[in-house]
Design a protein around this motif. Structure first.
Motif, PDB file in Angstrom:
ATOM      1  N   UNK A 152       9.209   4.933  -1.770  1.00 17.60           N
ATOM      2  CA  UNK A 152       7.846   4.954  -1.792  1.00 17.60           C
ATOM      3  C   UNK A 152       7.140   6.172  -1.241  1.00 17.60           C
ATOM      4  N   UNK A 153       7.701   6.377   0.118  1.00 18.57           N
ATOM      5  CA  UNK A 153       6.928   7.499   0.864  1.00 18.57           C
ATOM      6  C   UNK A 153       7.353   8.874   0.541  1.00 18.57           C
ATOM      7  N   UNK A 154       8.885   8.866   0.084  1.00 16.53           N
ATOM      8  CA  UNK A 154       9.182  10.428   0.102  1.00 16.53           C
ATOM      9  C   UNK A 154       8.226  11.398  -0.707  1.00 16.53           C
ATOM     10  N   UNK A 155       7.691  11.003  -1.846  1.00 11.61           N
ATOM     11  CA  UNK A 155       6.779  12.005  -2.632  1.00 11.61           C
ATOM     12  C   UNK A 155       6.103  12.848  -1.674  1.00 11.61           C
ATOM     13  N   UNK A 156       5.684  12.186  -0.513  1.00 10.32           N
ATOM     14  CA  UNK A 156       4.462  12.968   0.115  1.00 10.32           C
ATOM     15  C   UNK A 156       5.353  14.008   1.062  1.00 10.32           C
ATOM     16  N   UNK A 157       6.565  13.908   1.162  1.00 10.82           N
ATOM     17  CA  UNK A 157       7.159  15.066   2.017  1.00 10.82           C
ATOM     18  C   UNK A 157       7.932  16.015   1.024  1.00 10.82           C
ATOM     19  N   UNK A 158       7.746  15.856  -0.437  1.00 12.50           N
ATOM     20  CA  UNK A 158       8.405  16.711  -1.185  1.00 12.50           C
ATOM     21  C   UNK A 158       8.075  18.456  -0.924  1.00 12.50           C
ATOM     22  N   UNK A 159       8.969  19.285  -1.165  1.00 11.47           N
ATOM     23  CA  UNK A 159       8.544  20.774  -0.529  1.00 11.47           C
ATOM     24  C   UNK A 159       7.352  21.183  -1.231  1.00 11.47           C
ATOM     25  N   UNK A 160       7.297  20.858  -2.836  1.00 14.93           N
ATOM     26  CA  UNK A 160       6.064  21.306  -3.308  1.00 14.93           C
ATOM     27  C   UNK A 160       4.793  20.533  -2.908  1.00 14.93           C
ATOM     28  N   UNK A 161       4.892  19.489  -2.225  1.00 18.15           N
ATOM     29  CA  UNK A 161       3.699  19.012  -1.786  1.00 18.15           C
ATOM     30  C   UNK A 161       3.477  19.621  -0.368  1.00 18.15           C
ATOM     31  N   UNK A 303      -1.204  11.144   4.630  1.00 15.87           N
ATOM     32  CA  UNK A 303      -2.034   9.789   4.941  1.00 15.87           C
ATOM     33  C   UNK A 303      -2.581   9.336   3.643  1.00 15.87           C
ATOM     34  N   UNK A 304      -3.064  10.056   2.756  1.00  9.84           N
ATOM     35  CA  UNK A 304      -3.562   9.625   1.315  1.00  9.84           C
ATOM     36  C   UNK A 304      -2.610   8.868   0.735  1.00  9.84           C
ATOM     37  N   UNK A 305      -1.334   9.763   0.415  1.00 14.97           N
ATOM     38  CA  UNK A 305      -0.220   9.213  -0.276  1.00 14.97           C
ATOM     39  C   UNK A 305       0.060   7.696   0.412  1.00 14.97           C
ATOM     40  N   UNK A 306       0.262   7.577   1.733  1.00 15.44           N
ATOM     41  CA  UNK A 306       0.586   6.242   1.988  1.00 15.44           C
ATOM     42  C   UNK A 306      -0.331   5.100   1.952  1.00 15.44           C
ATOM     43  N   UNK A 307      -1.772   5.831   2.180  1.00 15.98           N
ATOM     44  CA  UNK A 307      -2.848   4.645   1.991  1.00 15.98           C
ATOM     45  C   UNK A 307      -2.973   4.194   0.565  1.00 15.98           C
ATOM     46  N   UNK A 308      -2.394   5.051  -0.493  1.00 19.29           N
ATOM     47  CA  UNK A 308      -2.668   4.539  -1.944  1.00 19.29           C
ATOM     48  C   UNK A 308      -1.347   3.792  -2.464  1.00 19.29           C
ATOM     49  N   UNK A 309      -0.351   3.580  -1.535  1.00 19.53           N
ATOM     50  CA  UNK A 309       0.901   2.670  -2.104  1.00 19.53           C
ATOM     51  C   UNK A 309       0.447   1.436  -2.165  1.00 19.53           C
ATOM     52  N   UNK A 310       1.160   0.915  -3.249  1.00 16.33           N
ATOM     53  CA  UNK A 310       0.792  -0.521  -3.719  1.00 16.33           C
ATOM     54  C   UNK A 310       2.047  -1.342  -3.682  1.00 16.33           C
ATOM     55  N   UNK A 311       1.809  -2.630  -3.159  1.00 18.04           N
ATOM     56  CA  UNK A 311       2.765  -3.879  -3.022  1.00 18.04           C
ATOM     57  C   UNK A 311       3.392  -3.956  -4.854  1.00 18.04           C
ATOM     58  N   UNK A 312       4.300  -4.767  -4.811  1.00 20.27           N
ATOM     59  CA  UNK A 312       4.991  -5.062  -5.960  1.00 20.27           C
ATOM     60  C   UNK A 312       3.815  -5.781  -6.862  1.00 20.27           C
ATOM     61  N   UNK A 313       3.090  -6.672  -5.970  1.00 20.70           N
ATOM     62  CA  UNK A 313       1.912  -7.406  -6.723  1.00 20.70           C
ATOM     63  C   UNK A 313       0.753  -6.705  -7.316  1.00 20.70           C
ATOM     64  N   UNK A 314       0.762  -5.053  -6.881  1.00 17.34           N
ATOM     65  CA  UNK A 314      -0.337  -4.324  -7.452  1.00 17.34           C
ATOM     66  C   UNK A 314      -1.310  -4.165  -6.325  1.00 17.34           C
ATOM     67  N   UNK A 315      -1.303  -5.094  -5.090  1.00 17.99           N
ATOM     68  CA  UNK A 315      -2.427  -4.964  -4.042  1.00 17.99           C
ATOM     69  C   UNK A 315      -2.164  -3.559  -3.416  1.00 17.99           C
ATOM     70  N   UNK A 320      -1.677  -2.578   8.648  1.00 16.89           N
ATOM     71  CA  UNK A 320      -0.500  -2.642   9.759  1.00 16.89           C
ATOM     72  C   UNK A 320       0.710  -1.709   9.074  1.00 16.89           C
ATOM     73  N   UNK A 321       1.034  -1.828   7.886  1.00 15.96           N
ATOM     74  CA  UNK A 321       2.174  -0.737   7.153  1.00 15.96           C
ATOM     75  C   UNK A 321       1.761   0.656   7.471  1.00 15.96           C
ATOM     76  N   UNK A 322       0.228   0.813   6.929  1.00 12.82           N
ATOM     77  CA  UNK A 322       0.120   2.394   6.881  1.00 12.82           C
ATOM     78  C   UNK A 322       0.151   2.766   8.462  1.00 12.82           C
ATOM     79  N   UNK A 323      -0.299   2.120   9.402  1.00 13.66           N
ATOM     80  CA  UNK A 323      -0.294   2.472  10.916  1.00 13.66           C
ATOM     81  C   UNK A 323       1.377   2.646  11.222  1.00 13.66           C
TER      82      UNK A 323
END
Ligand code: HEM
Length: 557
Positions: A152-161, A303-315, A320-323
């Protein structure tokens, strides 16, 4: 002043004398004075006999105290040079050393892929109560949950990003150049400075810029901002010390009556230590939310990437997780890179021929138009700087920025590790249920793997043109300084970009020499608290006569 040992003896003597005065009936008295101590003695002696003779690791050599108690590790950590102890044990006992009752250390680079395989779980070392934080990708023990979080978090650290933030890294480097020029050449004129804290200012500003969307102004201030550097060090030291007795801590913490949790209640003070860093992370989330609410543009950053992550139920994932993830990025992305830059500077300045070759390559690139602008682009630097690449690699080999054992659990059916060389090669079985790990500060000095000059700083060993393709590939395979397997560093693209750009710029713009500390200046100090902390790297700088200074002088930051 009485030592801790003296105070302890004094206390025991007092307790004993008080007990003997008590008017208890004989049974209770003898229970307290004879049977209880005898019972304790028997338990401790029994445990030692078990650990020394019947424990699955009892056949592995190592320091006696390390084999019977984790408190020995605690002591070693407080010396601030644990890598020296580990290196000395390997020199004495061989490639597999029992450094703690249930922990083996390996010094053989060939063992890396066996230990850090994709299904390896982290150990209780990583499993301390997270003080109000949820598990982050870095602290997650289970390889399965880790794989889910990492995906889930890796895309925020990809080289092109990361490359989208390149100009922000350039801005911070530009600030560094201008601050050094202003403070040490224009205002004080002697060109003398301790560059150690400046590497931290650069790394902290870069990470806050790339990950959180704004630099905090360390470089501009030429000092710590909001006490973040100081408090992070406190948190790292505390975590390091706790990690040595993690099992004991967890046993007390998790005891069923809850007394342990009450006693060890993690009081996170927002003004100090870890609490300060967590508060910093929460502030980044709040600032970002406010910007969004005000309809202001926001960057597509970590920050943007992690804040927009969703749980399996779509929420959306909770704060606490972003922190937790942002705290990890602050931890993992600042002092690691700073330590690396410091060591590159020290190594280059202490090796005149390396310095000459490095500067020749950088200058050659600028003169031939292969690098443009004030700080060359990431792509141009990468494509045209084999020697710089080798210097960076060698510096991390000689002094890994995370100089501690990174342990993993050995799961069923155990591991079969190669030991010995040539016709004497055989395998050793490591039983399931124990922990094993490697410290890059130890593995990278293995003379069988790196040759008799393993302790020397020699960037040439990484150059295919010097050592041949097979040898260069062999070195690349064993490079674990960014971690290994599924747990490999997420921020390595950010770190690499910061390193190639800053080192090339520093040596293009300044003539730098290492000097003795001036009168009253901090002396050199170096400590290992899972990251390196250094002071007193005194250098003298002079402006080099290069045309890019025109651009730097004209730039407004
Ligand atoms: C020279 C600089 C750096 C070095 C040498 C380094 C080294 C490492 C190492 C050895 C690990 C593995 C730890 C383990 O196995 O427990 C790691 C993990 C990690 N690093 Fe770095 N790091 C550096 C810079 C950065 C930066 C700049 C960031 C963030 C922007 C970062 C973020 C992370 C994260 C999030 C992890 C956890 C990855 C996972 O568990 O899957 N690191 N790093």
């Amino acid at each position: 002043m009485a030592t801790m040992k003296d105070s302890f003896s004094l206390l025991s003597a007092r307790v004993f004398s008080q007990l003997s005065r008590l008017d208890l009936n004989l049974d209770v008295k003898s229970l307290l004075l004879i049977h209880l101590p005898l019972l304790l003695f028997t338990i401790v002696a029994g445990k030692i006999i078990y650990l020394r003779h019947f424990h699955p690791l009892s056949r592995f050599p190592g320091p006696f105290l390390g084999s019977i108690t984790n408190f020995y590790q605690l002591y070693i950590i407080t010396t601030g040079r644990l890598e020296q102890y580990e290196a000395a044990w390997h020199a004495k006992y061989g490639p597999l050393v029992r450094i703690r009752p249930n922990v083996l250390s390996s010094s053989d680079p060939r063992h890396g892929p066996y230990i850090y395989h994709k299904n390896a779980d982290k150990t209780s070392f990583q499993d301390l109560p997270s003080f109000g934080l949820e598990e982050s990708v870095g602290s997650q023990k289970s390889h399965k949950v880790h794989a889910y979080l990492k995906k889930r978090v890796a895309p925020a650290f990809r080289l092109e990003v990361v490359k989208r933030s390149e100009n922000m890294v350039d801005d911070q480097i530009l600030k560094l150049l201008k601050e050094w020029d202003r403070r040490y050449l224009k205002e004080s004129k002697d060109g003398l400075l301790d560059c150690a804290p400046w590497t931290q200012y650069l790394a902290y500003d870069v990470i806050s810029e790339i990950a959180f969307g704004e630099s905090k102004g360390f470089l501009k201030k030429g000092g710590d901002v909001e006490g973040l550097i100081t408090e992070l060090l406190k948190a790292i030291k505390a975590g390091m010390i706790l990690s040595a007795v993690a099992d004991l801590f967890l046993t007390i913490y998790n005891e069923p009556l809850g007394i342990g949790r009450w006693l060890l209640k993690p009081g996170v003070d927002p003004k100090s230590g870890l609490g300060k860093i967590v508060t910093f992370a929460q502030n980044q989330i709040t600032t970002r939310r406010n910007r969004i609410a005000e309809g202001k543009p926001v960057r597509n950053d970590v920050v943007n990437h992690i804040m927009s992550l969703q749980n399996p139920d779509g929420t959306l994932v909770p704060d606490s997780y972003i922190r937790a993830e942002l705290t990890l990025v602050t931890f993992a992305g600042s002092d690691t890179t700073a330590a690396n830059i410091r060591h590159i500077i020290i190594s280059v300045l202490s090796n005149p021929s390396v310095k000459a070759k490095l500067i020749a390559e950088i200058d050659g690139n600028y003169e031939a138009g292969r690098l443009s602008g004030m700080v060359g682009t990431y792509d141009d630097l990468n494509a045209n700087s084999p020697y710089l690449y080798a210097v960076l690699k060698e510096s991390r080999r000689i002094r890994a920025p995370i100089p501690i054992l990174l342990p993993r659990q050995v799961n069923a059916p155990g591991l079969h590790l190669p030991v010995g060389h040539g016709s004497e090669q055989t395998t050793v079985f490591i039983p399931p249920g124990v922990d094993i790990g490697q410290n890059s500060m130890v593995t990278t000095r293995d003379k069988h793997y790196y040759g008799p000059d393993a302790d020397e700083f020699k960037p040439e060993r990484w150059l295919e043109t010097e050592v041949g393709k097979a040898q260069a590939e062999k070195l690349e395979r064993a490079d674990m300084t960014f971690g290994a397997g599924a747990r490999v560093c997420l921020g390595r693209n950010i770190a690499w970009m910061e390193l190639i750009k800053s080192v090339s710029a520093l040596f293009r713009y300044f003539d730098i020499e290492r000097v003795e500390p001036p009168a009253g200046g901090k002396p050199y100090k170096c400590e290992n608290f899972s990251l390196w902390y250094e002071d007193g790297i005194w250098i003298r700088i002079r402006r080099r006569d290069v045309r890019e200074w025109n651009m730097v002088d004209a730039a407004v930051v």
